[in-house]
Design a protein around this motif. Structure first.
Motif, PDB file in Angstrom:
ATOM      1  N   CYS A   1      -4.690   1.315  17.648  1.00 57.17           N
ATOM      2  CA  CYS A   1      -4.975   2.568  16.945  1.00 57.17           C
ATOM      3  C   CYS A   1      -4.603   3.780  17.785  1.00 57.17           C
ATOM      4  CB  CYS A   1      -6.452   2.617  16.554  1.00 57.17           C
ATOM      5  SG  CYS A   1      -6.859   1.512  15.187  1.00 57.17           S
TER       6      CYS A   1
ATOM      7  N   LEU B   1      -5.058   1.613   9.439  1.00 58.88           N
ATOM      8  CA  LEU B   1      -6.191   1.147   8.633  1.00 58.88           C
ATOM      9  C   LEU B   1      -6.352  -0.368   8.730  1.00 58.88           C
ATOM     10  CD1 LEU B   1      -5.769   3.335   5.405  1.00 58.88           C
ATOM     11  CD2 LEU B   1      -7.587   3.504   7.125  1.00 58.88           C
ATOM     12  N   GLN B   2      -5.227  -1.083   8.738  1.00 57.42           N
ATOM     13  CA  GLN B   2      -5.301  -2.538   8.853  1.00 57.42           C
ATOM     14  C   GLN B   2      -5.759  -2.972  10.245  1.00 57.42           C
ATOM     15  OE1 GLN B   2      -2.184  -5.010   6.857  1.00 57.42           O
ATOM     16  NE2 GLN B   2      -1.108  -3.045   6.698  1.00 57.42           N
TER      17      GLN B   2
ATOM     18  N   ASP C   1      -0.107   5.374   9.198  1.00 62.27           N
ATOM     19  CA  ASP C   1      -1.499   5.513   8.787  1.00 62.27           C
ATOM     20  C   ASP C   1      -2.012   4.209   8.178  1.00 62.27           C
ATOM     21  OD1 ASP C   1      -3.936   6.827   8.320  1.00 62.27           O
ATOM     22  OD2 ASP C   1      -3.337   7.327   6.281  1.00 62.27           O
ATOM     23  N   LEU C   2      -1.220   3.589   7.342  1.00 64.16           N
ATOM     24  CA  LEU C   2      -1.629   2.340   6.694  1.00 64.16           C
ATOM     25  C   LEU C   2      -1.756   1.203   7.705  1.00 64.16           C
ATOM     26  CD1 LEU C   2       0.568   2.654   3.488  1.00 64.16           C
ATOM     27  CD2 LEU C   2      -1.940   2.681   3.580  1.00 64.16           C
TER      28      LEU C   2
ATOM     29  N   LYS D   1      -7.840  -1.294  12.312  1.00 62.53           N
ATOM     30  CA  LYS D   1      -8.927  -0.392  12.723  1.00 62.53           C
ATOM     31  C   LYS D   1      -9.837  -0.994  13.789  1.00 62.53           C
ATOM     32  CE  LYS D   1     -11.927  -1.695   8.807  1.00 62.53           C
ATOM     33  NZ  LYS D   1     -10.998  -2.726   8.275  1.00 62.53           N
TER      34      LYS D   1
ATOM     35  N   ASP E   1       0.818  -1.219   0.000  1.00 66.71           N
ATOM     36  CA  ASP E   1       0.000   0.000   0.000  1.00 66.71           C
ATOM     37  C   ASP E   1       0.851   1.267   0.000  1.00 66.71           C
ATOM     38  OD1 ASP E   1      -2.201  -1.625   0.067  1.00 66.71           O
ATOM     39  OD2 ASP E   1      -2.531  -1.429   2.231  1.00 66.71           O
TER      40      ASP E   1
END
Length: 369
Positions: A343, A334-335, A330-331, A337, A262
C-alpha cells in the motif's frame, strides 16, 4: 592483464557515423549499416571504440525512439537484429583479436527470462578484444544450465546481464548459485537500478554501468566467494519474511482479473474497448503487478514509481490517457489493503503520478492501453 592503450572516445569524431548508422538501421538497411561500421573501424583503428561509442549509443537511441512512438516494434526488432549481425561482421575482421586467446576465462550470460542480449554481447566482444577466453551463453539462460556450465569450465568470473527489473528475483537466485559454485559475479544492465543499487543488495561481487566499466572491473579482479552453507533468500533480504512479495507474485492473475473488472466502473472509456484493447489493458495491468512485486522484493518504492512514470509517458506518446493508471493503482490498493508495504508503494507512485508534468502528445497511430 594490462590492456593495450586505446584512443579516447572523443579522439575520433563518431558523430557523423552515428547519424549514418542510425539512418541505416532505421530503414532496415543492413548492408549500409555494415559499411558504416567498417568505415568507422578503418578511421578509428579501434574495434572497441566502434562497439561502445558507435553501435551502443545508436542502439540506445533505438530504444528511446520506440518509447516515444517514433519506431514501431517491428522497426525496433529489425534495428536490434541488424546491430547483432553487424557486430558479428566486425568481430571477425582479420587481425582484431588473437584467435587462440590465452587470457582468463569468463562466462557472459543473460539471466533466465531476459531476452535483451545485446548489452551482454557487447561485453563479450570487448573482453574477446582484450584477450579473454569468453563463453557467451546469450539470452535467457536457465540458472541450472548456467551452473552446470560453470562446473564444466571453471571460469574466473561470471558476468550476468539483465535489462528488465522484473527479472531481479531470478537474478538473485543466479547470483547466489554462482557464488555457491565458487565463482564470483559481476552484474550489469538497467535492471540493477541507478548506480547498481540492486546488484549490491542482491549480493553481487561487482557491478558496472557499461561494458567498458565491466571489463575494467574484471581486469582488476573479483575475489572468489568462500564456502557457503545453506543460503536462503531472506539471509540477504530479511524484509521478505513478511511474505508480501510471495503473495503478490503468486496472485498476479487474480489481481489483474479483479482490477480489470473493477476498472470498468471507475474508468468509463474502458467500457467501449474492443477485445484487443481489453487484452492490451490486461497485459499492462500484469506488468504493473509484476513491477509491484519486484519493488516489494528489493524493498524499494522508487523502482515501482519509476516504472509507473515511464508507463505514463509511453501511454501519452501513444495517445492513450495516462489518467487510467490512477484508478488502477487505487483498485490494487483496495485489494492489497492488508499489505502495508504494498500500500505504501502504491501510494508513493500515485503521488508521483499526480505531480507528473505530462509529455506533449506525439503524432502517430495510437497503441491501445
Amino acid at each position: 592483464m594490462t590492456p593495450p592503450p586505446r584512443p579516447h572516445p572523443d579522439a575520433v569524431p563518431l558523430g557523423p557515423a552515428r547519424e549514418h548508422l542510425w539512418s541505416a538501421v532505421r530503414q532496415g538497411d543492413e548492408r549500409r549499416a555494415a559499411a558504416v561500421v567498417l568505415d568507422a573501424l578503418e578511421s578509428s583503428g579501434d574495434a572497441e571504440t566502434v562497439l561502445l561509442d558507435l553501435i551502443a549509443p545508436v542502439q540506445e537511441r533505438v530504444g528511446t525512439e520506440w518509447a516515444a512512438n517514433r519506431l514501431t516494434v517491428a522497426q525496433e526488432h529489425t534495428a536490434t537484429a541488424i546491430h547483432e549481425r553487424v557486430m558479428a561482421v566486425l568481430a571477425h575482421q582479420p587481425g582484431l583479436r588473437d584467435e587462440t586467446p590465452s587470457g582468463p576465462r569468463v562466462t557472459v550470460a543473460c539471466v533466465d527470462g531476459e531476452w535483451h542480449a545485446l548489452p551482454a554481447r557487447l561485453l563479450a566482444e570487448v573482453l574477446r578484444l582484450r584477450g579473454w577466453r569468453v563463453d557467451f551463453l546469450g539470452a535467457h539462460v536457465p540458472t541450472p544450465h548456467l551452473i552446470a556450465h560453470l562446473h564444466q569450465t571453471g571460469p574466473r568470473a561470471v558476468a550476468l546481464s539483465s535489462s528488465i527489473p522484473t527479472h531481479l528475483p531470478t537474478a538473485h537466485t543466479a547470483i547466489t548459485a554462482c557464488q555457491a559454485a565458487g565463482v564470483p559475479v559481476i552484474a550489469g544492465g538497467a535492471a540493477f537500478g541507478p548506480g547498481g543499487r540492486y546488484a549490491r543488495s542482491l549480493g553481487a561481487d561487482g557491478w558496472a554501468p557499461d561494458a567498458r566499466g565491466a571489463a575494467a572491473v574484471l581486469e582488476r579482479g573479483l575475489d572468489r566467494p568462500g564456502p557457503r552453507g545453506v543460503h536462503q533468500t531472506v539471509d540477504d533480504l530479511p524484509h521478505l519474511a513478511d511474505q508480501e512479495y510471495t503473495i503478490v507474485a503468486e496472485t498476479t492473475h487474480q489481481l489483474v482479473k479483479q482490477t480489470l473488472a473493477d476498472l470498468e466502473d471507475r474508468f468509463e472509456p474502458l467500457r467501449g474497448y474492443t477485445e484487443r484493447q481489453r487484452r492490451h489493458t490486461a497485459e499492462d495491468l500484469a506488468h504493473i503487478v509484476e513491477y509491484l512485486a519486484t519493488s516489494l522484493y528489493v524493498a524499494d518504492e522508487e523502482l515501482f514509481t519509476r516504472f509507473i512514470l515511464w508507463t505514463a509517458d509511453i501511454l501519452t506518446a501513444r495517445r492513450v490517457p495516462a489518467r487510467s493508471l490512477d484508478p488502477a493503482l487505487d483498485l490494487l490498493a483496495l485489494q492489497l489493503k492488508d499489505f502495508p508495504r504494498a500500500c505504501r508503494t502504491l501510494a508513493h507512485a500515485r503521488e508521483a503520478l499526480g505531480d507528473r508534468t505530462p509529455l506533449p502528445k506525439t503524432p502517430g497511430p495510437g497503441k491501445p492501453a
